[in-house]
Scaffold this motif. Structure first.
Motif, PDB file in Angstrom:
ATOM      1  N   ARG A  70       1.425   6.473  -7.022  1.00 57.70           N
ATOM      2  CA  ARG A  70       0.224   7.218  -7.390  1.00 57.70           C
ATOM      3  C   ARG A  70       0.435   8.724  -7.237  1.00 57.70           C
ATOM      4  NH1 ARG A  70      -3.127   9.000  -3.671  1.00 57.70           N
ATOM      5  NH2 ARG A  70      -5.208   9.735  -4.218  1.00 57.70           N
ATOM      6  N   LYS A  71       0.999   9.158  -6.122  1.00 54.68           N
ATOM      7  CA  LYS A  71       1.207  10.593  -5.892  1.00 54.68           C
ATOM      8  C   LYS A  71       2.257  11.165  -6.842  1.00 54.68           C
ATOM      9  CE  LYS A  71      -0.153  10.526  -1.018  1.00 54.68           C
ATOM     10  NZ  LYS A  71       0.287  10.692   0.392  1.00 54.68           N
TER      11      LYS A  71
ATOM     12  N   ARG B 162       0.826  -1.206   0.000  1.00 54.30           N
ATOM     13  CA  ARG B 162       0.000   0.000   0.000  1.00 54.30           C
ATOM     14  C   ARG B 162       0.858   1.253   0.000  1.00 54.30           C
ATOM     15  NH1 ARG B 162      -3.094  -3.172   3.636  1.00 54.30           N
ATOM     16  NH2 ARG B 162      -2.048  -2.216   5.428  1.00 54.30           N
ATOM     17  N   TYR B 163       1.958   1.225   0.767  1.00 54.33           N
ATOM     18  CA  TYR B 163       2.818   2.401   0.828  1.00 54.33           C
ATOM     19  C   TYR B 163       3.425   2.721  -0.535  1.00 54.33           C
ATOM     20  CZ  TYR B 163       6.999   5.177   1.414  1.00 54.33           C
ATOM     21  OH  TYR B 163       7.953   6.126   1.249  1.00 54.33           O
TER      22      TYR B 163
ATOM     23  N   SER C 182      -7.223   4.859  -1.411  1.00 50.83           N
ATOM     24  CA  SER C 182      -6.309   5.360  -2.444  1.00 50.83           C
ATOM     25  C   SER C 182      -7.053   5.355  -3.767  1.00 50.83           C
ATOM     26  CB  SER C 182      -5.046   4.493  -2.537  1.00 50.83           C
ATOM     27  OG  SER C 182      -4.312   4.537  -1.340  1.00 50.83           O
TER      28      SER C 182
ATOM     29  N   ASP D 215       0.861   3.922  -3.133  1.00 45.20           N
ATOM     30  CA  ASP D 215       0.464   5.308  -2.906  1.00 45.20           C
ATOM     31  C   ASP D 215       1.577   6.261  -3.320  1.00 45.20           C
ATOM     32  OD1 ASP D 215      -1.654   7.042  -1.889  1.00 45.20           O
ATOM     33  OD2 ASP D 215      -0.252   7.571  -0.305  1.00 45.20           O
TER      34      ASP D 215
END
Length: 665
Positions: free
Chosen positions: A164-165, A157-158, A613, A161
């Motif tokens: 994604r950012k 998940r980290y 997210s 994300d």
């Protein structure tokens, strides 16, 4: 937080036998395997922009590699600090030609001792008469090879994300650069050239240390990048570290950086750039690099060196390579897409006579089993669905248009899991229904008086309400999220073709509501959704708080707009680039103190699933009335969303009364 394993590859039993140097040919020049649509030329840059031809280039003939920060036992903060990256270098070809040209004309002095490539004036007494080509110095890439394994769910998940950012920032920058260039076209005179927004955005991110996966050269998957992820520009591949070279089709660790003197390939881009390439999906016959002229014709024999040797060595040592496919695609802003299709092993390598009559190196790559479906195959499948749905999937379709022709394009309903058909039982609500009193003060004079389509918005009343500018570019892409956006509407004098009428025109892409084992019902697009593009409105029947309490007692489905997370603030957030950036606070609106009933009438948005997210944001918009307490809830893509990938929204915190998410499905 404990991280997954990072397995070093430096102890592999590589051969250390000395190799006889191979003399290089002087003409024709053997260039790395290039992508025809991405070749860098001076015409691709806008001379009026702040981006210089030379900014960030290095003088090297070695193709570049990627690396990843995924070291053991690091916290998210330490990981994020370690993933800062250096800018990937553009082809030396233009730099060399440019330097030779200006020296030949006697305009500049090329000082090679400075190890630089930027063009700056040099003072000569009291006047500036000479120019020295300088180059910025950046941290060199690591030569350490690693493979990242055993990531825990929180690690996955980290990294997802983080990717994604980073991609969201890249797209926001690219869109702003292109808009700046469009504005300069109006202000300037004479012949103008368009800026390469993809190049400038990547350069700016590199200068701020925002490139990812550069502290290690990673073989195997890049954490945070999923099979099927889609990219519109080659430079974006470099920014996230999936493929480390802006043009070369083979990315590898060079021999002179390897501890044992042998190169190792980490990724390739398969785009059919060589006439001897063959692509059958799971099996690729990939032609090596070199020997082509400027017209992509094979004119000399290829050599077993550079990327060609790296592929052969990867085959020998059993090192897998990442495969990215690039091809032309209608609907892409660049005219092309790059799709990550997973890991392949090189099983064979041989020297053959190509179609041109010259010798070429060929490599057989076989896709490793038990991976998600290839993104390129999904793109082709979605293209077939758009035109021949019943032929491609004869079973599973409940309806070919649950909107009953209310939307501009059909909305499919698909279920191949069970016999549920709930979405077909609701009345399709095209636009949100507001209470009559919301429109009380709407009338003549409440809109703009533009008759020319509002032009660039300089004197437009609606633009003034937005803070002096429109919220979209000329392609209808959202520039930056705001508390609320004012569009021109039915009380404006501008024509329906006005550029400030994006979200009110309805759905433009083909969507499918589908039965999902994970999220009950879900929504996916059959088209590529570009970052910042409009998707649809989240519709319902608006209720006051008193009405909502009564409906809640009856157990009806209500959506509370105040619960939606303010993801609009993330889109266009340039705070990591511009220290003076401030989150938009104008125009402002009061808290949204109403509910939306979707128990009997709804549209496709009601079936979008929840995610912390998400890939879709909720942007409040006004166009048919001026009551800021009751905006339309418009949905926009937060990233490039491939066809058939599920759409998701952040519905926010659970309802205080029921303890449930504000989600109807």
């Amino acid at each position: 937080m404990e991280m997954g394993s990072v397995v070093g590859l430096g102890d592999v039993n590589f051969s250390t036998e000395p190799k006889t140097p191979t003399p290089t040919m002087i003409f024709p020049k053997i260039e790395p395997k290039l992508e025809p649509l991405d070749e860098f030329t001076p015409q691709s840059m806008n001379p009026n922009s702040n981006f210089s031809y030379n900014s960030g280039f290095r003088n090297t003939t070695t193709p570049q590699q990627q690396q990843l920060n995924a070291t053991s036992s690091q916290t998210p903060s330490s990981i994020e600090a370690g993933v800062h990256s250096e800018y990937n270098r553009i082809s030396e070809l233009f730099q060399t030609a440019f330097a030779q040209s200006v020296q030949r004309d006697g305009d500049v002095e090329a000082n090679e001792d400075l190890g630089c490539r930027a063009i700056v004036p040099v003072s000569n007494g009291s006047q500036v008469s000479d120019i020295v080509i300088t180059r910025r110095k950046y941290e060199k890439r690591s030569s350490e090879l690693v493979r990242v394994t055993d990531l825990k769910p929180e690690d996955v998940r980290y990294f997802r994300d983080l990717i994604r950012k980073t991609r969201m920032l890249y797209d926001s920058l690219r869109i702003f650069v292109n808009l700046e260039d469009e504005n300069s076209q109006h202000l300037g005179s004479g012949r103008q050239t368009r800026a390469r927004g993809d190049l400038k955005a990547s350069q700016m991110m590199r200068e701020h240390g925002l490139w990812l996966n550069r502290d290690k050269r990673t073989v195997g998957p890049i954490p945070g990048v999923l099979v099927g992820d889609l990219f519109l520009y080659r430079m974006e591949l470099c920014v996230v570290g999936l493929h480390g070279t802006p043009q070369a089709g083979i990315d590898y660790l060079p021999a002179n950086q390897s501890s044992n003197g042998e190169p190792i390939a980490t990724s390739i881009i398969a785009s059919g750039g060589y006439e001897d390439d063959e692509d059958a999906g799971d099996v690729i016959i990939y032609t090596g690099q070199g020997g082509q002229d400027k017209n992509s014709r094979q004119v000399v024999h290829q050599k077993l060196e550079g990327g060609n040797l790296a592929l052969e060595r990867s085959m020998y040592y059993g090192v897998e390579v990442r495969v990215i496919r690039g091809f032309k695609y209608v609907g892409s802003s660049s005219g092309k897409v790059y799709v990550y299709d997973g890991l392949y092993r090189i099983t064979e390598s041989w020297f053959d006579v190509g179609k041109s009559g010259f010798g070429v190196y060929k490599y057989k790559l076989v896709r490793i089993e038990n991976q998600p479906d290839m993104g390129s195959a999904i793109l082709r499948f979605a293209e077939s669905l758009r035109t021949r749905p019943l032929e491609v999937r004869p079973m599973g379709y409940i309806s070919l248009d649950i909107s009953r022709k209310k939307e501009n394009v059909p909305v499919f309903l698909f279920n191949d899991i069970d016999n549920e058909r709930d979405p077909a039982c609701y009345d399709y609500l095209l636009k949100t229904v507001f209470p009559p009193y919301v429109y009380q003060h709407v009338g003549n004079g409440s809109g703009c008086e533009c008759t020319d389509g509002c032009g660039n918005g300089t004197n437009c009343f609606c633009a003034m309400k937005n803070g002096g500018q429109f919220a979209y570019d000329t392609n209808g892409i959202l520039l930056r999220g705001k508390p609320i956006i004012f569009e021109c509407g039915p009380h404006c004098s501008c024509p329906p073709t006005c550029l400030n009428r994006v979200s009110q025109k309805g759905v433009r892409n083909r969507f499918e509501v589908f039965r999902s084992r994970e999220t009950d019902w879900g929504v996916r697009s059959l088209d590529l959704l570009q970052a910042g593009s409009f998707i649809c409105e989240y519709t319902g029947v608006v209720l006051t708080q008193e009405q909502a309490q009564i409906f809640t007692m009856n157990g009806d489905s209500l959506i509370y707009p105040s619960h939606f997370a303010e993801r609009w603030a993330e889109w266009g957030d340039l705070s990591r680039i511009d220290s003076n950036y401030a989150r938009p606070a104008y125009p402002s609106i009061p808290p949204l103190d109403f509910a939306m009933d979707v128990s009997r009438m709804r549209n496709l948005a009601c079936y979008m699933s929840h995610s912390s997210s998400p890939n879709v944001l909720v942007q409040p918009v006004l166009y048919d009335h001026n009551n800021v307490s009751f905006p339309h809830l418009m949905l926009f893509a937060m990233e490039n969303i491939p066809p058939l990938r599920e759409l998701s929204i952040d519905y926010g915190m659970p309802d205080d009364c029921t303890g449930k998410l504000a989600i109807c499905n």
